[in-house]
Design a protein around this motif. Structure first.
Motif, PDB file in Angstrom:
ATOM      1  N   ALA A  79       0.829  -1.212   0.000  1.00  0.00           N
ATOM      2  CA  ALA A  79       0.000   0.000   0.000  1.00  0.00           C
ATOM      3  C   ALA A  79       0.860   1.258   0.000  1.00  0.00           C
ATOM      4  CB  ALA A  79      -0.933  -0.010   1.207  1.00  0.00           C
ATOM      5  N   ALA A  80       2.087   1.144   0.508  1.00  0.00           N
ATOM      6  CA  ALA A  80       3.012   2.279   0.512  1.00  0.00           C
ATOM      7  C   ALA A  80       3.678   2.486  -0.845  1.00  0.00           C
ATOM      8  CB  ALA A  80       4.079   2.063   1.586  1.00  0.00           C
ATOM      9  N   GLY A  81       3.327   1.649  -1.817  1.00  0.00           N
ATOM     10  CA  GLY A  81       3.870   1.808  -3.162  1.00  0.00           C
ATOM     11  C   GLY A  81       5.169   1.077  -3.407  1.00  0.00           C
ATOM     12  N   ILE A  82       5.524   0.163  -2.522  1.00  0.00           N
ATOM     13  CA  ILE A  82       6.763  -0.610  -2.658  1.00  0.00           C
ATOM     14  C   ILE A  82       6.423  -1.966  -3.273  1.00  0.00           C
ATOM     15  CG2 ILE A  82       8.731  -1.615  -1.455  1.00  0.00           C
ATOM     16  CD1 ILE A  82       8.182   0.442   0.809  1.00  0.00           C
ATOM     17  N   ARG A  83       7.075  -2.296  -4.363  1.00  0.00           N
ATOM     18  CA  ARG A  83       6.832  -3.598  -4.993  1.00  0.00           C
ATOM     19  C   ARG A  83       7.444  -4.708  -4.150  1.00  0.00           C
ATOM     20  NH1 ARG A  83       7.609  -0.238  -9.584  1.00  0.00           N
ATOM     21  NH2 ARG A  83       5.880  -0.397 -11.097  1.00  0.00           N
ATOM     22  N   ILE A  84       6.795  -5.882  -4.181  1.00  0.00           N
ATOM     23  CA  ILE A  84       7.215  -7.030  -3.376  1.00  0.00           C
ATOM     24  C   ILE A  84       7.492  -8.215  -4.293  1.00  0.00           C
ATOM     25  CG2 ILE A  84       6.511  -8.678  -1.587  1.00  0.00           C
ATOM     26  CD1 ILE A  84       4.749  -6.468  -0.423  1.00  0.00           C
ATOM     27  N   VAL A  85       8.597  -8.896  -4.020  1.00  0.00           N
ATOM     28  CA  VAL A  85       8.989 -10.067  -4.796  1.00  0.00           C
ATOM     29  C   VAL A  85       9.228 -11.240  -3.845  1.00  0.00           C
ATOM     30  CG1 VAL A  85      10.639 -11.034  -6.445  1.00  0.00           C
ATOM     31  CG2 VAL A  85      10.129  -8.575  -6.481  1.00  0.00           C
ATOM     32  N   GLY A  86       8.627 -12.367  -4.139  1.00  0.00           N
ATOM     33  CA  GLY A  86       8.970 -13.601  -3.454  1.00  0.00           C
ATOM     34  C   GLY A  86      10.068 -14.289  -4.230  1.00  0.00           C
ATOM     35  N   ALA A  87      11.232 -14.487  -3.619  1.00  0.00           N
ATOM     36  CA  ALA A  87      12.396 -15.069  -4.296  1.00  0.00           C
ATOM     37  C   ALA A  87      12.752 -16.380  -3.612  1.00  0.00           C
ATOM     38  CB  ALA A  87      13.578 -14.106  -4.261  1.00  0.00           C
ATOM     39  N   THR A  88      12.569 -17.485  -4.304  1.00  0.00           N
ATOM     40  CA  THR A  88      12.646 -18.791  -3.659  1.00  0.00           C
ATOM     41  C   THR A  88      13.295 -19.830  -4.556  1.00  0.00           C
ATOM     42  OG1 THR A  88      11.284 -20.571  -2.697  1.00  0.00           O
ATOM     43  CG2 THR A  88      10.300 -19.299  -4.469  1.00  0.00           C
ATOM     44  N   GLY A  89      13.785 -20.885  -3.932  1.00  0.00           N
ATOM     45  CA  GLY A  89      14.275 -22.018  -4.683  1.00  0.00           C
ATOM     46  C   GLY A  89      13.164 -22.898  -5.213  1.00  0.00           C
ATOM     47  N   ARG A  90      11.960 -22.739  -4.702  1.00  0.00           N
ATOM     48  CA  ARG A  90      10.836 -23.548  -5.172  1.00  0.00           C
ATOM     49  C   ARG A  90      10.667 -23.410  -6.677  1.00  0.00           C
ATOM     50  NH1 ARG A  90       6.064 -21.543  -1.021  1.00  0.00           N
ATOM     51  NH2 ARG A  90       7.102 -22.037   0.959  1.00  0.00           N
ATOM     52  N   GLY A  91      10.398 -24.531  -7.340  1.00  0.00           N
ATOM     53  CA  GLY A  91      10.189 -24.497  -8.774  1.00  0.00           C
ATOM     54  C   GLY A  91       8.798 -24.012  -9.140  1.00  0.00           C
TER      55      GLY A  91
END
Length: 270
Positions: A38-50
Motif C-alpha cells: 500500500a506504501a507503493g513498494i513492490r514485493i517479490v517472493g524469491a525462492t528455490g521452489r520451482g
C-alpha cells in the motif's frame, strides 16, 4: 547503518526466512506485507521452489507483485501466466556433469525437476531426509536426463551439504551450471547464470528499478547472489546460515519470530 527513506522494491526468500518452521506464514506477516504494498513498494517472493509450486508460493506471499522461482530460473509477474524468464539445463549437460561429480565425489542420489505444471512430480530417486511432501516418480538416471530440466537435486551419503557444495563447485565450472544449496541437505544444480540475483535483475529491468533501491531478506547460501546484487540493504534472519549472516548489513529476528515482518513494520514506522 540503517538506510534513510524507503526502498522501491523488497525481495524476500520464503522457506526459513518469511515462512516459519511449521510451514506457515503468520497473519501479522501478511498484514505488514499488505501495508508495504500500500506504501507503493513492490514485493517479490524469491525462492528455490520451482514453478510447480507457484500456487503454494502465491499463498505464502499473497502481496507479491513478482515471483522469482527455481533460484532465479523462472520469473513471473503475478498478473501474467507467461513467465518473464524460463531457463532450463540441457539433459546431456546434466548427465555429463553428474558423471564428473561422481568420479570426483562418489555416488550421488539424484532427483530432477523437469515439469513446471502445478504439483508435478520429481523424477529419480528420493533423497533421504527430504522434509517436504513431494511425489517422486522413481526413474533410472538415463530417463531423468533424457530432456531439459529446470534443476536437479543431488546428495551424498559421505558429504555434509556444505562440503558437497564446495566439492561440486570445484568440479563444475559456473559456465556449465550454477550449483547452490538452500538448506535441504542437497545441492541444487541449475542452468548457468541462474541465481536469485539474475532473477531479480529481470524484475528490476521490467519495472525500471535500480539495484541500489532494492532491499532483500534471506537465510541460505542460495540467497547470497541477491545479497551481492541488491544495494539498499541486505538483511539476514537470525537463524541464517553463517555465510549469509556474514554477508548481511543487518540481522533481524528469526523466521519463527516473524523477523521479516518486524523489520518491515519498523521501516514503515520510521
Amino acid at each position: 547503518m540503517p538506510r534513510s527513506g524507503l526502498p522501491k522494491l523488497i525481495a524476500t526468500d520464503l522457506d526459513g526466512t518469511l515462512v516459519r518452521s511449521d510451514d506457515t506464514v503468520s497473519a501479522y506477516t501478511h498484514e505488514v506485507l499488505d501495508r508495504v504494498r500500500a506504501a507503493g513498494i513492490r514485493i517479490v517472493g524469491a525462492t528455490g521452489r520451482g514453478p510447480r509450486l507457484s500456487s503454494l508460493t502465491r499463498a505464502d506471499i499473497r502481496a507479491a507483485d513478482f515471483l522469482v522461482l527455481a533460484h532465479g530460473g523462472w520469473v513471473y509477474d503475478v498478473t501474467d501466466p507467461q513467465p518473464l524468464r524460463s531457463a532450463r539445463l540441457p539433459g546431456p549437460v546434466l548427465s555429463t556433469l553428474l558423471d564428473d561429480l561422481e568420479r570426483a565425489i562418489g555416488p550421488l542420489t539424484v532427483m530432477v525437476e523437469a515439469l513446471e505444471h502445478p504439483d508435478s512430480p520429481l523424477w529419480g530417486t528420493r533423497t533421504p531426509d527430504w522434509r517436504y511432501e513431494v511425489v517422486v516418480e522413481e526413474r533410472p538416471r538415463h530417463e531423468c536426463v533424457a530432456g531439459d530440466v529446470i534443476k536437479a537435486y543431488a546428495c551424498s551419503a559421505s558429504h555434509d551439504v556444505d562440503d558437497l557444495l564446495a566439492a561440486a563447485r570445484s568440479v563444475v565450472p559456473p559456465a556449465v551450471a550454477t550449483i547452490t544449496q538452500a538448506g535441504l541437505n542437497v545441492i541444487e544444480i541449475c542452468p548457468p547464470a541462474v541465481d536469485k540475483g539474475t532473477g531479480l535483475a529481470v524484475v528490476a529491468e521490467t519495472v525500471g528499478v535500480d539495484p541500489a533501491d532494492v532491499l532483500v531478506f534471506g537465510d541460505m547460501p542460495n540467497d547470497l547472489p541477491m545479497f551481492a546484487w541488491a544495494g539498499w540493504q541486505r538483511v539476514a534472519v537470525a537463524n541464517a546460515h553463517p555465510t549469509v549472516l556474514a554477508a548481511a548489513d543487518e540481522v533481524t529476528l528469526t523466521n519463527d519470530l516473524d523477523g521479516v515482518a518486524v523489520y518491515l513494520d519498523r521501516l514503515l514506522s520510521r
